[in-house]
Design an enzyme around this catalytic site. Structure first.
Site, mmCIF file in Angstrom:
data_model
loop_
_atom_site.group_PDB
_atom_site.id
_atom_site.type_symbol
_atom_site.label_atom_id
_atom_site.label_comp_id
_atom_site.label_asym_id
_atom_site.label_seq_id
_atom_site.Cartn_x
_atom_site.Cartn_y
_atom_site.Cartn_z
ATOM 1 N N GLU A 208 -9.171 16.094 -10.111
ATOM 2 C CA GLU A 208 -8.748 16.702 -8.850
ATOM 3 C C GLU A 208 -8.009 17.990 -9.199
ATOM 4 O O GLU A 208 -6.886 17.944 -9.705
ATOM 5 C CB GLU A 208 -7.814 15.759 -8.084
ATOM 6 C CG GLU A 208 -7.362 16.362 -6.767
ATOM 7 C CD GLU A 208 -6.226 15.622 -6.060
ATOM 8 O OE1 GLU A 208 -5.333 15.086 -6.740
ATOM 9 O OE2 GLU A 208 -6.240 15.605 -4.825
ATOM 10 N N CYS B 206 -5.457 17.299 -0.017
ATOM 11 C CA CYS B 206 -6.048 16.065 -0.534
ATOM 12 C C CYS B 206 -7.495 15.930 -0.083
ATOM 13 O O CYS B 206 -8.348 15.483 -0.839
ATOM 14 C CB CYS B 206 -5.227 14.864 -0.084
ATOM 15 S SG CYS B 206 -4.961 14.801 1.684
ATOM 16 N N GLY C 63 1.081 11.401 -1.904
ATOM 17 C CA GLY C 63 1.229 12.202 -3.118
ATOM 18 C C GLY C 63 0.123 11.854 -4.097
ATOM 19 O O GLY C 63 -0.937 11.355 -3.702
ATOM 20 N N SER C 64 0.381 12.070 -5.360
ATOM 21 C CA SER C 64 -0.676 11.896 -6.360
ATOM 22 C C SER C 64 -0.919 10.410 -6.656
ATOM 23 O O SER C 64 -0.034 9.569 -6.462
ATOM 24 C CB SER C 64 -0.285 12.623 -7.642
ATOM 25 O OG SER C 64 0.878 12.037 -8.166
ATOM 26 N N GLU D 39 -1.050 7.106 0.454
ATOM 27 C CA GLU D 39 -2.096 8.113 0.704
ATOM 28 C C GLU D 39 -2.126 9.000 -0.528
ATOM 29 O O GLU D 39 -1.196 9.781 -0.750
ATOM 30 C CB GLU D 39 -1.752 8.944 1.950
ATOM 31 C CG GLU D 39 -1.791 8.168 3.248
ATOM 32 C CD GLU D 39 -3.203 7.873 3.740
ATOM 33 O OE1 GLU D 39 -4.169 8.359 3.118
ATOM 34 O OE2 GLU D 39 -3.331 7.153 4.737
ATOM 35 N N LYS E 71 12.212 11.667 2.557
ATOM 36 C CA LYS E 71 12.503 12.660 1.514
ATOM 37 C C LYS E 71 11.335 13.630 1.384
ATOM 38 O O LYS E 71 10.236 13.240 0.986
ATOM 39 C CB LYS E 71 12.690 11.952 0.173
ATOM 40 C CG LYS E 71 13.042 12.901 -0.944
ATOM 41 C CD LYS E 71 12.953 12.231 -2.314
ATOM 42 C CE LYS E 71 11.586 12.312 -2.921
ATOM 43 N NZ LYS E 71 11.130 13.683 -3.211
#
Ligand code: NAD
Length: 477
Positions: free
Chosen positions: A379, A283, A227-228, A249, A176
């Site tokens: 971040e 990232c 993602g986060s 990750e 997705k």
């Protein structure tokens, strides 16, 4: 140049079990340089998800039995197909993601590089004992149907960091893309249908509700998520229900340390690109730049000079190096961080002008803010970079490590031996010396602390998509 017209139109389909599947309800896809809808993608619900998982399960039975070399060859064929379609795919990429066209092209070609490059790794049977009494073999077997969930900042490359690993190891996949950037990935799914057996790779798109539906689906053996950190924690909790394997990750707040012996003029632009490439939506971007006090003022002025002249604009226009923020949500978040920095009295050094359409923000530096300010601790994931002055190595290492994240970092110095010694003391999964943003199919990328669990890339990344299976074979009855 304005947004081109696409030869296959702007209504994209999902690929499920080798068929192109659509839904009546659609997701609007916005070009972030204009803020206007330019395409639409299907909005999958439980029915389409169940179809995709079932297709993955059907295909798994045969795909896992393909000889490893056959799977490797098919992935190399996929790489060729992506390369042959790079023009169309990179235009779609720029339209949905915003990144300038030449760099969009590099990302599309990166997908091909990974599909071929991961094939350098082997999964041999390991013999752990071979005595007169017995032989013990450890095989690496695939897991089943893998769920892949991808963010919007590197939508194609990060998808293929998952697809290349999962399929090579003998798994099938339902992937997705982010609701913000689904279309290049959907189009690649259509293309790869020409090469891959039906159901081996299923690409589905949907809204915010689809991710949680996927992670709680009992048909998946593993979740591979990028993602986060906040979403990563939700996914880990969801995976616990039936002990799905996970690779996460997640976010980072990477420090780069610039020692006093560097050639300021020579490294300034590299440092700048390491922080602002993809408009700082990376990232592994430098998000805290520690500069030794002896060269601080000179480096700050050079970096500010670059922020004023390097061009921010529509990724289809000549000479543009930095596109817009990819979506309104992130635009609002980073704008708020910029406002906060001004309101609390930090010295904000703003870059050159930006277009007033879409989601553009100026390239922005903050001059030596306190370590506990939001712009240092959070971040940002956008073009606001704190420049931080330091005096000793022990001090800067302690400050760099003072983060809940541990993704990557960099050291800049002419003294390579000293730089390596500093690298060993940084609590991150990757450290670059006199370079930035490097990754390769040869080498694992793995976040320490709250930057992730497990690894992608390299042999370690491939092994994450397998399970060891030990067989004890007696030599006597
Ligand atoms: P995000 O976590 O909001 O979304 C990522 C993906 O997860 C999207 O596809 C989204 O639809 C889906 N999702 C959202 N909530 C979900 C849930 N509860 N369950 C399942 N899926 C869900 O992240 P983002 O804003 O798209 O991406 C930016 C973040 O990603 C940054 O923190 C960045 O550092 C991180 N990132 C990490 C790496 C890495 O390799 N470590 C690479 C790129 C980006």
């Amino acid at each position: 140049m304005t947004t081109p017209t696409f030869k296959h139109g702007c209504e994209f389909s999902m690929t499920i079990g080798g068929e192109l599947i659509n839904t009546a309800e659609r997701l609007d896809v916005i070009n972030p340089a204009t803020g206007e809808v330019f395409a639409s993608a299907p909005r999958a619900g439980q029915k389409e998800l169940d179809m995709a998982v079932a297709a993955g399960q059907r295909a798994y039975g045969e795909w896992k039995l393909y000889p490893y070399n056959e799977r490797r060859k098919l992935l190399a064929e996929c790489a060729k197909l992506i390369t042959a379609n790079v023009d169309e795919l990179s235009q779609l990429f720029t339209a949905e993601q915003g990144r300038p066209l030449a760099m969009a092209r590099d990302e599309v070609l990166g997908a091909a590089l990974w599909l071929k490059g991961m094939g350098m790794h082997e999964l041999p049977v390991e013999i752990t004992e071979d005595t007169d009494a017995r032989r013990v073999e450890v095989h690496r077997v695939p897991l089943g149907v893998v769920c892949g969930i991808v963010p919007w900042n590197f939508p194609v490359l990060l998808a293929f960091w998952k697809i290349s690993h999962a399929l090579l190891a003998g798994n099938t996949m339902v992937l997705k893309p982010s609701p913000f950037t689904p279309v290049t990935t959907l189009r690649i799914g259509e293309l790869l249908n020409e090469v891959l057996p039906a159901g081996v790779l299923n690409i589905i798109s949907g809204g915010d509700e689809l991710g949680p539906m996927m992670t709680s689906h009992p048909g998946f053996a593993k979740i591979s998520f990028t993602g986060s950190t906040a979403t990563g924690k939700r996914i880990m909790a969801s995976a616990a229900t039936d002990l799905k394997r996970i690779t996460l990750e997640l976010g980072g707040n990477d420090a780069a340390i610039v020692m006093p012996d560097v050639d300021v003029k020579a490294v300034a632009q590299q440092l700048f690109m390491g922080a602002f490439f993809n408009t700082a939506q990376i990232c592994i971007a430098t998000k805290r730049l520690y500069i030794h006090e002896d060269i601080y003022d000179e480096m700050r002025d050079r970096l500010h000079g670059l922020a004023k002249v390097l061009k921010v604009g529509n990724g289809f226009d000549e000479g543009v190096l930095f596109g817009p923020m990819q979506n309104k949500l992130q635009y609002d978040r980073v704008s708020a961080l910029m406002t906060d920095a001004r309101e609390i009295g930090l010295t904000v050094l703003e870059g050159g002008p930006v277009p007033d359409t879409g989601y553009f923000l100026p390239l922005t530096l903050v001059d030596n803010p306190p370590d506990d300010s939001r712009v240092v601790t959070e971040e940002a994931f956008g073009p606001i970079l704190p420049l931080l002055k330091f005096s000793t190595i022990d001090e800067v290492i302690a400050r760099a490590n003072n983060s809940e994240y541990g993704l990557a970092g960099a050291v800049w110095s002419k003294d390579i031996e000293q730089a390596v010694a500093i690298a060993h003391r940084l609590e991150t999964g990757t450290v670059w010396i006199n370079q930035n943003l490097q990754s390769s199919p040869t080498t694992p990328l793995a976040g320490h602390k709250q930057s992730g669990i497990g690894a992608e890339n390299g042999k370690d990344g491939l092994l994450e998509f397998t399970q060891p299976k030990s067989i004890y074979i007696p030599k006597t009855q």
